[in-house]
Design a protein around this motif. Structure first.
Motif, PDB file in Angstrom:
ATOM      1  N   VAL A 207       0.818  -1.218   0.000  1.00 36.84           N
ATOM      2  CA  VAL A 207       0.000   0.000   0.000  1.00 36.84           C
ATOM      3  C   VAL A 207       0.855   1.273   0.000  1.00 36.84           C
ATOM      4  CG1 VAL A 207      -1.673   1.357   1.332  1.00 36.84           C
ATOM      5  CG2 VAL A 207      -2.065  -1.072   0.959  1.00 36.84           C
ATOM      6  N   PRO A 208       1.898   1.387   0.834  1.00 35.64           N
ATOM      7  CA  PRO A 208       2.724   2.604   0.748  1.00 35.64           C
ATOM      8  C   PRO A 208       3.339   2.809  -0.635  1.00 35.64           C
ATOM      9  CG  PRO A 208       3.156   1.436   2.791  1.00 35.64           C
ATOM     10  CD  PRO A 208       2.314   0.531   1.961  1.00 35.64           C
ATOM     11  N   GLU A 209       3.699   1.718  -1.304  1.00 36.44           N
ATOM     12  CA  GLU A 209       4.239   1.848  -2.660  1.00 36.44           C
ATOM     13  C   GLU A 209       3.185   2.395  -3.610  1.00 36.44           C
ATOM     14  OE1 GLU A 209       5.639  -1.986  -3.768  1.00 36.44           O
ATOM     15  OE2 GLU A 209       7.348  -1.983  -2.376  1.00 36.44           O
ATOM     16  N   GLN A 210       1.958   1.910  -3.478  1.00 34.14           N
ATOM     17  CA  GLN A 210       0.874   2.391  -4.324  1.00 34.14           C
ATOM     18  C   GLN A 210       0.576   3.872  -4.051  1.00 34.14           C
ATOM     19  OE1 GLN A 210      -0.667   0.807  -6.731  1.00 34.14           O
ATOM     20  NE2 GLN A 210      -0.115  -1.336  -6.416  1.00 34.14           N
ATOM     21  N   LEU A 211       0.607   4.243  -2.781  1.00 33.28           N
ATOM     22  CA  LEU A 211       0.359   5.644  -2.432  1.00 33.28           C
ATOM     23  C   LEU A 211       1.452   6.556  -2.985  1.00 33.28           C
ATOM     24  CD1 LEU A 211      -0.892   5.291   1.265  1.00 33.28           C
ATOM     25  CD2 LEU A 211      -2.266   5.827  -0.761  1.00 33.28           C
ATOM     26  N   THR A 232      -6.813  -0.457  -7.837  1.00 28.09           N
ATOM     27  CA  THR A 232      -6.086  -1.552  -7.191  1.00 28.09           C
ATOM     28  C   THR A 232      -6.317  -1.563  -5.687  1.00 28.09           C
ATOM     29  OG1 THR A 232      -4.360  -1.546  -8.888  1.00 28.09           O
ATOM     30  CG2 THR A 232      -3.794  -2.539  -6.764  1.00 28.09           C
ATOM     31  N   LEU A 233      -6.202  -0.382  -5.081  1.00 26.69           N
ATOM     32  CA  LEU A 233      -6.374  -0.303  -3.632  1.00 26.69           C
ATOM     33  C   LEU A 233      -7.824  -0.549  -3.227  1.00 26.69           C
ATOM     34  CD1 LEU A 233      -4.006   2.688  -2.754  1.00 26.69           C
ATOM     35  CD2 LEU A 233      -3.597   0.237  -2.481  1.00 26.69           C
ATOM     36  N   LYS A 234      -8.749  -0.205  -4.088  1.00 22.88           N
ATOM     37  CA  LYS A 234     -10.157  -0.501  -3.807  1.00 22.88           C
ATOM     38  C   LYS A 234     -10.379  -2.010  -3.700  1.00 22.88           C
ATOM     39  CE  LYS A 234     -13.163  -0.340  -7.122  1.00 22.88           C
ATOM     40  NZ  LYS A 234     -14.092   0.152  -8.195  1.00 22.88           N
ATOM     41  N   GLY A 235      -9.799  -2.758  -4.643  1.00 24.96           N
ATOM     42  CA  GLY A 235      -9.926  -4.206  -4.608  1.00 24.96           C
ATOM     43  C   GLY A 235      -9.235  -4.824  -3.408  1.00 24.96           C
ATOM     44  N   ASN A 236      -8.046  -4.331  -3.085  1.00 26.46           N
ATOM     45  CA  ASN A 236      -7.324  -4.850  -1.918  1.00 26.46           C
ATOM     46  C   ASN A 236      -8.086  -4.580  -0.627  1.00 26.46           C
ATOM     47  OD1 ASN A 236      -5.293  -5.678  -3.619  1.00 26.46           O
ATOM     48  ND2 ASN A 236      -3.922  -3.960  -3.164  1.00 26.46           N
ATOM     49  N   ALA A 237      -8.640  -3.384  -0.528  1.00 25.22           N
ATOM     50  CA  ALA A 237      -9.387  -3.028   0.682  1.00 25.22           C
ATOM     51  C   ALA A 237     -10.602  -3.925   0.860  1.00 25.22           C
ATOM     52  CB  ALA A 237      -9.805  -1.560   0.616  1.00 25.22           C
ATOM     53  N   ALA A 248     -13.387   5.178   0.060  1.00 22.10           N
ATOM     54  CA  ALA A 248     -12.564   6.343  -0.300  1.00 22.10           C
ATOM     55  C   ALA A 248     -11.856   6.117  -1.635  1.00 22.10           C
ATOM     56  CB  ALA A 248     -11.552   6.627   0.807  1.00 22.10           C
ATOM     57  N   ALA A 249     -11.374   4.892  -1.854  1.00 22.92           N
ATOM     58  CA  ALA A 249     -10.699   4.571  -3.114  1.00 22.92           C
ATOM     59  C   ALA A 249     -11.671   4.661  -4.287  1.00 22.92           C
ATOM     60  CB  ALA A 249     -10.083   3.173  -3.029  1.00 22.92           C
TER      61      ALA A 249
END
Length: 291
Positions: A207-211, A232-237, A248-249
């Motif tokens: 996640v920090p890499e994606q941010l 991507t982060l929406k799916g991971n969340a 939020a994503a």
């Protein structure tokens, strides 16, 4: 055997066998059903033994419940006076003030405490006459040590149904424990703890890499990268029950898809904060699992 000169011989053998029943395949482990599961509760755990407190807290929090701990009856009364809970799990034998004395004080409305709050006793005793003594002191039910979390929740269901009480979730919660739906995580991965630890740690790492990629793309005005990262982060969340992060994503993804760089820039700081809250929740959850 049959044999003819110049033609050869034929041999045969008959062996009688019984027909075996088809081999049964081992059943795949079945995760517990969520049907009938209790909603997340606010539970006051009153236990003087620190090891027992840690053990019980871990069991209950892993099911998505919020735990407040007190080490004796007097501390329990102070907790209840400060903030209401859905149910109290009360040890019987404790120093300073034992569980029965604390329960009598609760039933008397001491310190402005709700006298009807459900109280379930926790005792090393299992004798019938002890049960009568406990109930006479004001306990709604009791279970025997060591704590069996399923028996505890069965008792909670009985008591809440008898009282007709709805759970009093802590302010700011939406039926989950912190930033993660840990109850769903525990249920989904119960038989695959190693897998959960591996993918959970990968979530924390990635996640920090994606941010960082999103921040760079935002500076460059590249909404396509922002959209892809948010997706991507929406799916991971969603995979880990981090629903605030997922929502939020999704909002940020829509803004990026519309090439609305101004809105994406406004949403980014709050999105980052929600993501970091989810990471902290995951790290704490995995830590309780030993990962």
């Amino acid at each position: 055997m049959e044999s003819a000169p110049g033609q050869g011989s034929s041999f045969w053998l008959e062996c009688p066998f019984t027909v075996a029943a088809p081999a049964s395949r081992p059943k795949e482990p079945v995760l517990p059903s969520r049907t009938g599961a209790l909603p997340p509760l606010s539970i006051l755990l009153v236990e003087d033994n620190r090891i027992n407190r840690i053990f019980a807290t871990d069991l209950l929090e892993s099911r998505g419940h919020r735990i407040v701990a007190a080490e004796n009856g007097r501390a329990a009364l102070e907790c209840l006076a400060a903030s209401p809970v859905d149910v109290v799990l009360m040890d019987i034998q404790m120093p300073v003030m034992d569980g029965l004395a604390a329960t009598r004080a609760i039933r008397a409305g001491h310190m402005g405490i709700d006298p009807a709050v459900p109280v379930i006793g926790l005792s090393a005793y299992a004798l019938d006459h002890e049960r009568e003594r406990f109930l006479a002191a004001g306990l709604d039910d009791y279970i025997v040590k060591p704590i069996d979390v399923e028996l505890f929740f069965e008792a909670v269901r009985r008591v809440l149904a008898r009282h007709g009480r709805a759970p009093a979730l802590a302010a700011g919660t939406d039926g989950r424990c912190g930033a993660l739906d840990t109850a769903a995580l525990f249920s989904r991965y119960r038989n695959k703890a190693g897998l959960l630890i591996r993918v959970g740690r990968e979530f924390i790492r990635s996640v920090p890499e994606q941010l960082a990629a999103m921040d760079a793309a935002l500076c460059a005005g590249d909404m396509r990268v922002c959209e892809r990262v948010a997706h991507t982060l929406k799916g991971n969340a969603a995979m880990f029950g981090a629903m605030a992060m997922r929502e939020a994503a999704a909002t940020l993804e829509l803004a990026a898809a519309a090439d609305d760089a101004s809105t994406v820039g406004d949403l980014a700081p709050g999105f980052r904060e929600v993501c970091l809250e989810a990471l902290a929740g995951m790290d704490a959850f995995l830590g309780r699992m030993g990962g």
